[in-house]
Write a protein that holds these residues in place. Sequence first.
Motif, PDB file in Angstrom:
ATOM      1  N   LEU A  26       0.984  -1.159  -0.037  1.00 36.91           N
ATOM      2  CA  LEU A  26      -0.185  -0.056  -0.080  1.00 36.91           C
ATOM      3  C   LEU A  26       1.022   1.280   0.012  1.00 36.91           C
ATOM      4  CD1 LEU A  26      -2.933  -0.950   2.547  1.00 36.91           C
ATOM      5  CD2 LEU A  26      -3.051  -0.894   0.101  1.00 36.91           C
ATOM      6  N   VAL A  27       1.984   1.354   0.671  1.00 32.67           N
ATOM      7  CA  VAL A  27       2.763   2.269   0.756  1.00 32.67           C
ATOM      8  C   VAL A  27       3.327   2.687  -0.602  1.00 32.67           C
ATOM      9  CG1 VAL A  27       5.002   3.157   1.658  1.00 32.67           C
ATOM     10  CG2 VAL A  27       3.358   2.285   3.300  1.00 32.67           C
ATOM     11  N   GLU A  28       3.795   1.604  -1.115  1.00 31.51           N
ATOM     12  CA  GLU A  28       4.409   1.667  -2.578  1.00 31.51           C
ATOM     13  C   GLU A  28       3.428   2.184  -3.552  1.00 31.51           C
ATOM     14  OE1 GLU A  28       7.537   2.035  -2.665  1.00 31.51           O
ATOM     15  OE2 GLU A  28       7.515   1.329  -0.457  1.00 31.51           O
ATOM     16  N   THR A  29       2.306   1.735  -3.494  1.00 36.47           N
ATOM     17  CA  THR A  29       1.160   2.394  -4.304  1.00 36.47           C
ATOM     18  C   THR A  29       1.291   3.894  -4.161  1.00 36.47           C
ATOM     19  OG1 THR A  29       0.034   0.211  -4.491  1.00 36.47           O
ATOM     20  CG2 THR A  29      -1.436   2.215  -4.837  1.00 36.47           C
ATOM     21  N   ALA A  30       1.118   4.172  -2.736  1.00 33.78           N
ATOM     22  CA  ALA A  30       0.865   5.641  -2.477  1.00 33.78           C
ATOM     23  C   ALA A  30       2.310   6.449  -3.128  1.00 33.78           C
ATOM     24  CB  ALA A  30       0.737   5.935  -1.218  1.00 33.78           C
ATOM     25  N   ARG A  31       3.298   5.933  -2.882  1.00 29.89           N
ATOM     26  CA  ARG A  31       4.633   6.414  -3.192  1.00 29.89           C
ATOM     27  C   ARG A  31       4.655   6.461  -4.854  1.00 29.89           C
ATOM     28  NH1 ARG A  31       9.191   6.174  -0.209  1.00 29.89           N
ATOM     29  NH2 ARG A  31       8.810   4.358   0.644  1.00 29.89           N
ATOM     30  N   ARG A  32       3.844   5.779  -5.649  1.00 29.43           N
ATOM     31  CA  ARG A  32       3.803   5.644  -7.116  1.00 29.43           C
ATOM     32  C   ARG A  32       2.645   6.874  -7.437  1.00 29.43           C
ATOM     33  NH1 ARG A  32       5.767   5.806 -11.751  1.00 29.43           N
ATOM     34  NH2 ARG A  32       6.837   3.657 -11.156  1.00 29.43           N
ATOM     35  N   GLN A  33       1.562   7.041  -6.613  1.00 29.92           N
ATOM     36  CA  GLN A  33       0.516   8.046  -6.881  1.00 29.92           C
ATOM     37  C   GLN A  33       1.182   9.551  -6.715  1.00 29.92           C
ATOM     38  OE1 GLN A  33      -1.916   6.261  -4.027  1.00 29.92           O
ATOM     39  NE2 GLN A  33      -3.545   5.828  -5.371  1.00 29.92           N
ATOM     40  N   VAL A  34       2.170   9.737  -5.622  1.00 26.71           N
ATOM     41  CA  VAL A  34       2.835  11.084  -5.547  1.00 26.71           C
ATOM     42  C   VAL A  34       3.552  11.217  -6.606  1.00 26.71           C
ATOM     43  CG1 VAL A  34       4.172  12.371  -3.783  1.00 26.71           C
ATOM     44  CG2 VAL A  34       2.414  10.584  -2.788  1.00 26.71           C
ATOM     45  N   ALA A  35       4.449  10.151  -6.834  1.00 30.49           N
ATOM     46  CA  ALA A  35       5.500  10.424  -7.912  1.00 30.49           C
ATOM     47  C   ALA A  35       4.957  10.573  -9.380  1.00 30.49           C
ATOM     48  CB  ALA A  35       6.545   9.052  -8.046  1.00 30.49           C
ATOM     49  N   ASP A  36       3.902  10.156  -9.513  1.00 27.97           N
ATOM     50  CA  ASP A  36       2.997  10.402 -10.725  1.00 27.97           C
ATOM     51  C   ASP A  36       2.653  11.946 -10.745  1.00 27.97           C
ATOM     52  OD1 ASP A  36       3.259   7.754 -12.050  1.00 27.97           O
ATOM     53  OD2 ASP A  36       1.512   7.234 -11.459  1.00 27.97           O
ATOM     54  N   LEU A  37       1.919  12.385  -9.731  1.00 33.04           N
ATOM     55  CA  LEU A  37       1.668  13.859  -9.883  1.00 33.04           C
ATOM     56  C   LEU A  37       2.779  14.846  -9.851  1.00 33.04           C
ATOM     57  CD1 LEU A  37      -0.641  15.763  -9.331  1.00 33.04           C
ATOM     58  CD2 LEU A  37      -0.219  15.697  -6.730  1.00 33.04           C
ATOM     59  N   LEU A  38       3.854  14.387  -9.144  1.00 30.12           N
ATOM     60  CA  LEU A  38       5.002  15.249  -9.325  1.00 30.12           C
ATOM     61  C   LEU A  38       6.049  14.970 -10.374  1.00 30.12           C
ATOM     62  CD1 LEU A  38       6.319  15.551  -5.564  1.00 30.12           C
ATOM     63  CD2 LEU A  38       4.443  16.685  -6.613  1.00 30.12           C
ATOM     64  N   ASP A  39       5.756  13.888 -11.250  1.00 30.98           N
ATOM     65  CA  ASP A  39       6.214  13.815 -12.639  1.00 30.98           C
ATOM     66  C   ASP A  39       7.881  13.325 -11.964  1.00 30.98           C
ATOM     67  OD1 ASP A  39       6.827  12.793 -15.072  1.00 30.98           O
ATOM     68  OD2 ASP A  39       6.860  14.915 -15.670  1.00 30.98           O
TER      69      ASP A  39
END
Length: 381
Positions: A26-39
Amino acid sequence: MLPCFGEVFGNASSRQHATGRRAAALVETARRQVADLLDCEPSEIVWTSGASESDNLALKGVAEAYAHRGKHLITAVTEHRAVLDVCGRLERGGCEVSYLDVDEEGLVDPESVAATLRDDTVLVSLMLANNEIGVLQPVREIAELCRARGVLLHTDAAQALAWVDCRVSQLGVDLMSISGHKICGPKGVGALYVRRRRPRVRLVPRIEGGGHERGRRSGTLNVPGIVGLGKACELVAAERREDAGRTGELRDLLLRLLSEAVPDLTVNGSLRHRLPNNLNVAFPGIDAERLLAELTTVAVSSGAACSDPGAGGSYVLKALNGVDDPSGRSLRFGLGRSTTRAEIERAAREITTALQRAPQPLATEVAASCGDPCADAGGWG
Ligand SMILES: Cc1ncc(COP(=O)(O)O)c(C=O)c1O
């Protein structure tokens, strides 16, 4: 977030068992979601407890890691206290900090950055959007200047993330602070983007212990908060454009209605380079604190939840025109993504009525600001 309080209660660092691995996923999914927004890459995201901690980690972490190269930092007088107070601490520890002035619109001139950069400058820290007046600094231009001189650039994007494009690839920044509760996510969680390539930014951690987050920030992860922050970033990516357009129109409506009631009202800070949800206005001859006391249904507050403006009034408003305590006449409105036209019309009506109820003695200069820059009732900050 809810399953993280029960069925997925595992520690995300306990990879030996399935419960821990589920939490880690779950943490890694969230990390990907944040990274996607920040590119950016997920590995460039460090979880923190919020933008204050991110700012502390960025400034203190870089200052210590690059001390051999130089001890000069640059920031602006209108920064959030989480940057200014850290700069004060760094100065007491032997660093030198240059504080850039802003113009009467609240903006930093990139040329003043260029003129202040030195061979021993290691970091420039300038916020993307100001928490009191919502003005947007020319971070992209400043990033180019910094890059050309090999100086790292940090930006506090806590206020901006919900409303404007914060892709680090576009802005060219090396470090970025964000916070959950500014984007309708949970409180007490945030992140710091730390560039890993061209250049690789080095940081000395502020919290040491188990070596979590690749050694950059130790401590058991706040899994529910992180999951909420990740989801909030996903929603921002999907809805920001529409939210910003609608909210900007409502903010303009609020300004129009207030100006009709108070023709000599003035806007503090640039209206053009500004977040769509922010309105900070001065009502000449009006005691903002008394006006606030008259309001019953509009959710506003006197002063910022994150820093007490104190007797001197807002240092941000003072920086615009050099006048001591101009904030006694000023109100700050923060709109949220759920704010409706009917609410704006009601707020304007209530303020107009309050002005009529107590028009005469509202003339003393008392420090007050309105609309909590840190966490308003809409959870939007
Ligand atoms: C620009 C800015 N930076 C930092 C903070 C602090 O964020 P946090 O409360 O997540 O530590 C705030 C607001 O509260 C803010 O507006």
